[in-house]
Design a protein around this motif. Sequence first.
Motif, PDB file in Angstrom:
ATOM      1  N   ALA A  62       0.832  -1.212   0.000  1.00 56.77           N
ATOM      2  CA  ALA A  62       0.000   0.000   0.000  1.00 56.77           C
ATOM      3  C   ALA A  62       0.856   1.248   0.000  1.00 56.77           C
ATOM      4  O   ALA A  62       0.606   2.206  -0.757  1.00 56.77           O
ATOM      5  CB  ALA A  62      -0.932  -0.014   1.208  1.00 56.77           C
ATOM      6  N   ALA A  63       1.892   1.290   0.850  1.00 64.63           N
ATOM      7  CA  ALA A  63       2.750   2.478   0.938  1.00 64.63           C
ATOM      8  C   ALA A  63       3.484   2.713  -0.380  1.00 64.63           C
ATOM      9  O   ALA A  63       3.564   3.856  -0.857  1.00 64.63           O
ATOM     10  CB  ALA A  63       3.744   2.317   2.085  1.00 64.63           C
ATOM     11  N   ALA A  64       4.025   1.644  -0.969  1.00 62.91           N
ATOM     12  CA  ALA A  64       4.749   1.790  -2.235  1.00 62.91           C
ATOM     13  C   ALA A  64       3.810   2.217  -3.359  1.00 62.91           C
ATOM     14  O   ALA A  64       4.154   3.071  -4.181  1.00 62.91           O
ATOM     15  CB  ALA A  64       5.436   0.473  -2.593  1.00 62.91           C
ATOM     16  N   THR A  65       2.605   1.644  -3.389  1.00 66.61           N
ATOM     17  CA  THR A  65       1.656   1.954  -4.452  1.00 66.61           C
ATOM     18  C   THR A  65       1.248   3.417  -4.428  1.00 66.61           C
ATOM     19  O   THR A  65       1.378   4.134  -5.422  1.00 66.61           O
ATOM     20  CB  THR A  65       0.408   1.066  -4.333  1.00 66.61           C
ATOM     21  OG1 THR A  65       0.778  -0.305  -4.496  1.00 66.61           O
ATOM     22  CG2 THR A  65      -0.619   1.434  -5.408  1.00 66.61           C
ATOM     23  N   PHE A  66       0.759   3.883  -3.291  1.00 69.38           N
ATOM     24  CA  PHE A  66       0.231   5.245  -3.237  1.00 69.38           C
ATOM     25  C   PHE A  66       1.328   6.302  -3.169  1.00 69.38           C
ATOM     26  O   PHE A  66       1.096   7.455  -3.549  1.00 69.38           O
ATOM     27  CB  PHE A  66      -0.763   5.370  -2.086  1.00 69.38           C
ATOM     28  CG  PHE A  66      -2.017   4.589  -2.323  1.00 69.38           C
ATOM     29  CD1 PHE A  66      -2.958   5.037  -3.225  1.00 69.38           C
ATOM     30  CD2 PHE A  66      -2.240   3.382  -1.678  1.00 69.38           C
ATOM     31  CE1 PHE A  66      -4.103   4.311  -3.482  1.00 69.38           C
ATOM     32  CE2 PHE A  66      -3.382   2.653  -1.920  1.00 69.38           C
ATOM     33  CZ  PHE A  66      -4.324   3.112  -2.825  1.00 69.38           C
ATOM     34  N   GLY A  67       2.530   5.910  -2.734  1.00 69.06           N
ATOM     35  CA  GLY A  67       3.649   6.844  -2.807  1.00 69.06           C
ATOM     36  C   GLY A  67       4.004   7.166  -4.253  1.00 69.06           C
ATOM     37  O   GLY A  67       4.223   8.329  -4.609  1.00 69.06           O
ATOM     38  N   VAL A  68       4.040   6.144  -5.112  1.00 65.03           N
ATOM     39  CA  VAL A  68       4.346   6.358  -6.527  1.00 65.03           C
ATOM     40  C   VAL A  68       3.187   7.059  -7.230  1.00 65.03           C
ATOM     41  O   VAL A  68       3.405   7.885  -8.124  1.00 65.03           O
ATOM     42  CB  VAL A  68       4.687   5.017  -7.202  1.00 65.03           C
ATOM     43  CG1 VAL A  68       4.827   5.186  -8.714  1.00 65.03           C
ATOM     44  CG2 VAL A  68       5.985   4.450  -6.631  1.00 65.03           C
ATOM     45  N   VAL A  69       1.952   6.738  -6.851  1.00 63.40           N
ATOM     46  CA  VAL A  69       0.795   7.438  -7.421  1.00 63.40           C
ATOM     47  C   VAL A  69       0.929   8.944  -7.191  1.00 63.40           C
ATOM     48  O   VAL A  69       0.630   9.760  -8.077  1.00 63.40           O
ATOM     49  CB  VAL A  69      -0.526   6.910  -6.820  1.00 63.40           C
ATOM     50  CG1 VAL A  69      -1.694   7.834  -7.159  1.00 63.40           C
ATOM     51  CG2 VAL A  69      -0.826   5.511  -7.346  1.00 63.40           C
ATOM     52  N   GLU A  70       1.385   9.343  -5.991  1.00 58.46           N
ATOM     53  CA  GLU A  70       1.571  10.763  -5.692  1.00 58.46           C
ATOM     54  C   GLU A  70       2.589  11.385  -6.646  1.00 58.46           C
ATOM     55  O   GLU A  70       2.375  12.483  -7.171  1.00 58.46           O
ATOM     56  CB  GLU A  70       2.035  10.930  -4.243  1.00 58.46           C
ATOM     57  CG  GLU A  70       1.037  10.459  -3.206  1.00 58.46           C
ATOM     58  CD  GLU A  70       0.423  11.603  -2.416  1.00 58.46           C
ATOM     59  OE1 GLU A  70       1.039  12.689  -2.364  1.00 58.46           O
ATOM     60  OE2 GLU A  70      -0.665  11.399  -1.870  1.00 58.46           O
ATOM     61  N   TYR A  71       3.708  10.712  -6.851  1.00 62.15           N
ATOM     62  CA  TYR A  71       4.716  11.219  -7.776  1.00 62.15           C
ATOM     63  C   TYR A  71       4.129  11.442  -9.168  1.00 62.15           C
ATOM     64  O   TYR A  71       4.331  12.496  -9.798  1.00 62.15           O
ATOM     65  CB  TYR A  71       5.881  10.233  -7.876  1.00 62.15           C
ATOM     66  CG  TYR A  71       7.052  10.576  -7.000  1.00 62.15           C
ATOM     67  CD1 TYR A  71       8.068  11.414  -7.458  1.00 62.15           C
ATOM     68  CD2 TYR A  71       7.153  10.080  -5.716  1.00 62.15           C
ATOM     69  CE1 TYR A  71       9.147  11.729  -6.655  1.00 62.15           C
ATOM     70  CE2 TYR A  71       8.237  10.395  -4.903  1.00 62.15           C
ATOM     71  CZ  TYR A  71       9.225  11.217  -5.379  1.00 62.15           C
ATOM     72  OH  TYR A  71      10.294  11.539  -4.575  1.00 62.15           O
ATOM     73  N   CYS A  72       3.413  10.450  -9.668  1.00 56.98           N
ATOM     74  CA  CYS A  72       2.873  10.524 -11.032  1.00 56.98           C
ATOM     75  C   CYS A  72       1.788  11.588 -11.158  1.00 56.98           C
ATOM     76  O   CYS A  72       1.749  12.333 -12.147  1.00 56.98           O
ATOM     77  CB  CYS A  72       2.325   9.151 -11.438  1.00 56.98           C
ATOM     78  SG  CYS A  72       3.575   7.842 -11.530  1.00 56.98           S
ATOM     79  N   LEU A  73       0.915  11.680 -10.161  1.00 54.57           N
ATOM     80  CA  LEU A  73      -0.158  12.671 -10.217  1.00 54.57           C
ATOM     81  C   LEU A  73       0.398  14.093 -10.133  1.00 54.57           C
ATOM     82  O   LEU A  73      -0.094  14.998 -10.828  1.00 54.57           O
ATOM     83  CB  LEU A  73      -1.160  12.437  -9.084  1.00 54.57           C
ATOM     84  CG  LEU A  73      -2.077  11.223  -9.238  1.00 54.57           C
ATOM     85  CD1 LEU A  73      -2.956  11.062  -8.000  1.00 54.57           C
ATOM     86  CD2 LEU A  73      -2.955  11.351 -10.482  1.00 54.57           C
ATOM     87  N   LEU A  74       1.404  14.310  -9.307  1.00 59.12           N
ATOM     88  CA  LEU A  74       2.011  15.637  -9.208  1.00 59.12           C
ATOM     89  C   LEU A  74       2.672  16.034 -10.528  1.00 59.12           C
ATOM     90  O   LEU A  74       2.635  17.208 -10.927  1.00 59.12           O
ATOM     91  CB  LEU A  74       3.024  15.687  -8.062  1.00 59.12           C
ATOM     92  CG  LEU A  74       2.417  15.656  -6.651  1.00 59.12           C
ATOM     93  CD1 LEU A  74       3.514  15.520  -5.601  1.00 59.12           C
ATOM     94  CD2 LEU A  74       1.582  16.904  -6.377  1.00 59.12           C
ATOM     95  N   ALA A  75       3.270  15.057 -11.230  1.00 59.17           N
ATOM     96  CA  ALA A  75       3.850  15.339 -12.551  1.00 59.17           C
ATOM     97  C   ALA A  75       2.759  15.665 -13.566  1.00 59.17           C
ATOM     98  O   ALA A  75       2.905  16.585 -14.378  1.00 59.17           O
ATOM     99  CB  ALA A  75       4.677  14.144 -13.018  1.00 59.17           C
TER     100      ALA A  75
END
Length: 311
Positions: free
Chosen positions: A103-116
């Motif tokens: 869960a932490a890895a999934t939503f951490g990367v989602v944040e990176y992609c959405l901010l981009a």
Amino acid sequence: MANRNHTALSEFILSGLTSDPQLQIPLFMLFLLIYAVTLLGNLLIVLIIRVSSQLHTPMYFFLSHLSFSDSCYSSSVTPMMLANFLADKKTISYPGCVAQLCAAATFGVVEYCLLAAMAYDRYVAICKPLLYVVCMPQRLCALLVIASYLTSCLNTVVYTANVFSLTFCGSLEINHFYCDVPPLLKLSCTEPRLAQILPAASMAIIMLVTVLTTLISYVYILLAILKIQSSGGRQKAFFTCASHLMTVTLFYGTTMFIYLLPSSSFSMDQKKMVSVCYMILIPMLNPMIYSLRNKEVKDAVLKVMARKWIS
């Protein structure tokens, strides 16, 4: 020291934020309040965007998914941390550790992609305002969000498959308040070289692509703002992306501190504090940043409240 295969494990021990018993209850109350504010703030952002037609634009479409991701990101670690503040023995089951890392890895990367994706959206809005509707159609926005989730899921598979293929032995105490890759690798009694390289390479690629996208977008945005003749126009253009820029600075800055700087440069306690910032505090601050500094969101909230009051 006897080796124990990871499939035979039933639980890990979490060291937590502190071992001082006098701080357990105050910290529990503090983080419970933070978690409640995080869930409430992000849920309100999602609901306001959903019910307000004036916010049905690409920027707020991405923001609604960022708020959802913030809620899930914080929820991946905070409930277990709260429970362990009240427990005599701070443990997490083996399946629970796998689920938490996923869960932490999934939503951490989602944040990176959405901010981009949001940075690209701000670039189009400021640098190509007349072509905004053409360049940011609803279908493209949906594809960018789907790509964010798919990328994060693939990265999570690489993370978990490599880490939990190792054999763990010894005290099995994770020196952290949640299951993270670096402290887990330290518990391995087999050579963790591949488990170190693949997750690091996967995360480095994601960071490089998203950070470069954000930086390039903001270089063009800055150049476009400098070309605006009136100070009022420059100020309006700047405030259009000020909230996003603040969020990017906070999230990218703290995560890069953990994953890019040499691990020997900082103590584990310092890394725990930085992890608290980007996993618990920033998800709470994001709704405040986007609502308090955004006139459109405040106007939408007032209209929704007025409609409810009239009805």
